[in-house]
Design a protein around this motif. Structure first.
Motif, PDB file in Angstrom:
ATOM      1  N   TRP A  70     -33.186   7.519  32.240  1.00 34.05           N
ATOM      2  CA  TRP A  70     -32.616   6.342  32.895  1.00 34.05           C
ATOM      3  C   TRP A  70     -32.676   5.172  31.914  1.00 34.05           C
ATOM      4  O   TRP A  70     -33.569   5.106  31.061  1.00 34.05           O
ATOM      5  N   VAL A  71     -31.734   4.247  32.055  1.00 37.40           N
ATOM      6  CA  VAL A  71     -31.711   3.010  31.272  1.00 37.40           C
ATOM      7  C   VAL A  71     -31.582   1.841  32.241  1.00 37.40           C
ATOM      8  O   VAL A  71     -31.226   2.021  33.409  1.00 37.40           O
ATOM      9  N   GLU A  72     -31.857   0.665  31.738  1.00 33.50           N
ATOM     10  CA  GLU A  72     -31.863  -0.525  32.585  1.00 33.50           C
ATOM     11  C   GLU A  72     -30.470  -0.918  33.076  1.00 33.50           C
ATOM     12  O   GLU A  72     -30.290  -1.347  34.209  1.00 33.50           O
ATOM     13  N   SER A  73     -29.472  -0.775  32.204  1.00 29.01           N
ATOM     14  CA  SER A  73     -28.149  -1.291  32.560  1.00 29.01           C
ATOM     15  C   SER A  73     -27.044  -0.513  31.838  1.00 29.01           C
ATOM     16  O   SER A  73     -27.303   0.238  30.893  1.00 29.01           O
ATOM     17  N   GLU A  74     -25.836  -0.746  32.287  1.00 30.18           N
ATOM     18  CA  GLU A  74     -24.667  -0.151  31.630  1.00 30.18           C
ATOM     19  C   GLU A  74     -24.561  -0.638  30.190  1.00 30.18           C
ATOM     20  O   GLU A  74     -24.191   0.126  29.297  1.00 30.18           O
ATOM     21  N   ALA A  75     -24.928  -1.893  29.949  1.00 32.95           N
ATOM     22  CA  ALA A  75     -24.888  -2.426  28.580  1.00 32.95           C
ATOM     23  C   ALA A  75     -25.872  -1.674  27.684  1.00 32.95           C
ATOM     24  O   ALA A  75     -25.549  -1.338  26.534  1.00 32.95           O
ATOM     25  N   ASP A  76     -27.069  -1.391  28.205  1.00 32.04           N
ATOM     26  CA  ASP A  76     -28.050  -0.615  27.435  1.00 32.04           C
ATOM     27  C   ASP A  76     -27.506   0.781  27.139  1.00 32.04           C
ATOM     28  O   ASP A  76     -27.641   1.297  26.034  1.00 32.04           O
ATOM     29  N   LYS A  77     -26.904   1.388  28.146  1.00 33.95           N
ATOM     30  CA  LYS A  77     -26.329   2.721  27.982  1.00 33.95           C
ATOM     31  C   LYS A  77     -25.267   2.712  26.889  1.00 33.95           C
ATOM     32  O   LYS A  77     -25.297   3.546  25.976  1.00 33.95           O
ATOM     33  N   GLN A  78     -24.357   1.771  26.975  1.00 29.93           N
ATOM     34  CA  GLN A  78     -23.272   1.715  25.989  1.00 29.93           C
ATOM     35  C   GLN A  78     -23.798   1.475  24.578  1.00 29.93           C
ATOM     36  O   GLN A  78     -23.300   2.054  23.613  1.00 29.93           O
ATOM     37  N   ALA A  79     -24.820   0.640  24.460  1.00 32.35           N
ATOM     38  CA  ALA A  79     -25.413   0.380  23.143  1.00 32.35           C
ATOM     39  C   ALA A  79     -25.971   1.674  22.539  1.00 32.35           C
ATOM     40  O   ALA A  79     -25.939   1.856  21.321  1.00 32.35           O
ATOM     41  N   MET A  80     -26.452   2.578  23.374  1.00 29.80           N
ATOM     42  CA  MET A  80     -27.052   3.819  22.886  1.00 29.80           C
ATOM     43  C   MET A  80     -26.024   4.906  22.614  1.00 29.80           C
ATOM     44  O   MET A  80     -26.230   5.737  21.741  1.00 29.80           O
ATOM     45  N   VAL A  81     -24.915   4.929  23.348  1.00 32.06           N
ATOM     46  CA  VAL A  81     -23.975   6.047  23.214  1.00 32.06           C
ATOM     47  C   VAL A  81     -22.729   5.738  22.388  1.00 32.06           C
ATOM     48  O   VAL A  81     -22.046   6.664  21.970  1.00 32.06           O
ATOM     49  N   GLN A  82     -22.436   4.465  22.116  1.00 31.68           N
ATOM     50  CA  GLN A  82     -21.170   4.202  21.432  1.00 31.68           C
ATOM     51  C   GLN A  82     -21.184   4.545  19.950  1.00 31.68           C
ATOM     52  O   GLN A  82     -20.138   4.846  19.398  1.00 31.68           O
ATOM     53  N   ASP A  83     -22.338   4.575  19.318  1.00 35.84           N
ATOM     54  CA  ASP A  83     -22.425   4.982  17.915  1.00 35.84           C
ATOM     55  C   ASP A  83     -22.309   6.503  17.854  1.00 35.84           C
ATOM     56  O   ASP A  83     -23.167   7.219  18.352  1.00 35.84           O
ATOM     57  N   GLU A  84     -21.241   7.001  17.252  1.00 35.91           N
ATOM     58  CA  GLU A  84     -20.996   8.442  17.227  1.00 35.91           C
ATOM     59  C   GLU A  84     -22.048   9.218  16.451  1.00 35.91           C
ATOM     60  O   GLU A  84     -22.175  10.428  16.622  1.00 35.91           O
ATOM     61  N   THR A  85     -22.816   8.541  15.601  1.00 33.43           N
ATOM     62  CA  THR A  85     -23.869   9.243  14.861  1.00 33.43           C
ATOM     63  C   THR A  85     -25.168   9.322  15.667  1.00 33.43           C
ATOM     64  O   THR A  85     -26.086  10.041  15.296  1.00 33.43           O
ATOM     65  N   SER A  86     -25.230   8.595  16.774  1.00 30.91           N
ATOM     66  CA  SER A  86     -26.413   8.605  17.631  1.00 30.91           C
ATOM     67  C   SER A  86     -26.528   9.958  18.333  1.00 30.91           C
ATOM     68  O   SER A  86     -25.520  10.541  18.744  1.00 30.91           O
ATOM     69  N   PRO A  87     -27.741  10.458  18.525  1.00 31.87           N
ATOM     70  CA  PRO A  87     -27.890  11.707  19.273  1.00 31.87           C
ATOM     71  C   PRO A  87     -27.721  11.525  20.788  1.00 31.87           C
ATOM     72  O   PRO A  87     -27.602  12.502  21.512  1.00 31.87           O
TER      73      PRO A  87
END
Length: 142
Positions: A70-87
């Motif tokens: 779980w994450v705090e917000s949609e903004a937190d989620k997007q920050a984690m998933v938008q980088d294509e090199t992120s796992p």
């Protein structure tokens, strides 16, 4: 203040240890025996069984090792998933859901320190305001 161990690659066992180290945590088990970590009967991390929405794009095989945080917000989620090199990733099934997915096979791409922050943030996003405040207060006092 960071421990030099914080820079080592994270492991799946670390997820279990970190989740259990948080206060007021209980563990339920899903239909496949997969652990679901909860605080106040609210899930904050769970190990997912293979599902049709998370699959290898080359083979079509369902990922057997997806962990949901779980994450705090949609903004937190997007920050984690938008980088294509992120796992970290998401699937359409999780659109609008405050969580990110991580394959156990890729957990070593993040450090123990990064995983610690993700687990703590997951717990904070689901803990009651009182429990979260108590935990944060105890951390700042220590």
């Amino acid at each position: 203040m960071a421990d030099e161990d914080d820079t080592r690659p994270a492991r799946v066992d670390d997820v279990h240890e970190l989740a259990l180290a948080m206060p007021h945590v209980t563990v339920e088990h899903g239909g496949g025996g997969n652990p679901i970590y909860q605080v106040g009967r609210k899930s904050f991390i769970f190990f997912r069984t293979p599902r049709p929405d998370a699959f290898d794009p080359d083979t079509g095989e369902r990922y057997p090792d997806v962990i949901v945080f779980w994450v705090e917000s949609e903004a937190d989620k997007q920050a984690m998933v938008q980088d294509e090199t992120s796992p970290y990733f998401t699937t359409p099934h999780f659109d609008g859901h405050p969580s990110v997915l991580l394959r156990a096979a890729r957990i070593g791409e993040i450090t123990l320190g990064e995983l610690t922050e993700v687990v703590q943030d997951a717990w904070l996003s689901r803990a009651s305001a009182r429990r979260a405040a108590e935990w944060l207060r105890a951390r700042s006092a220590g």
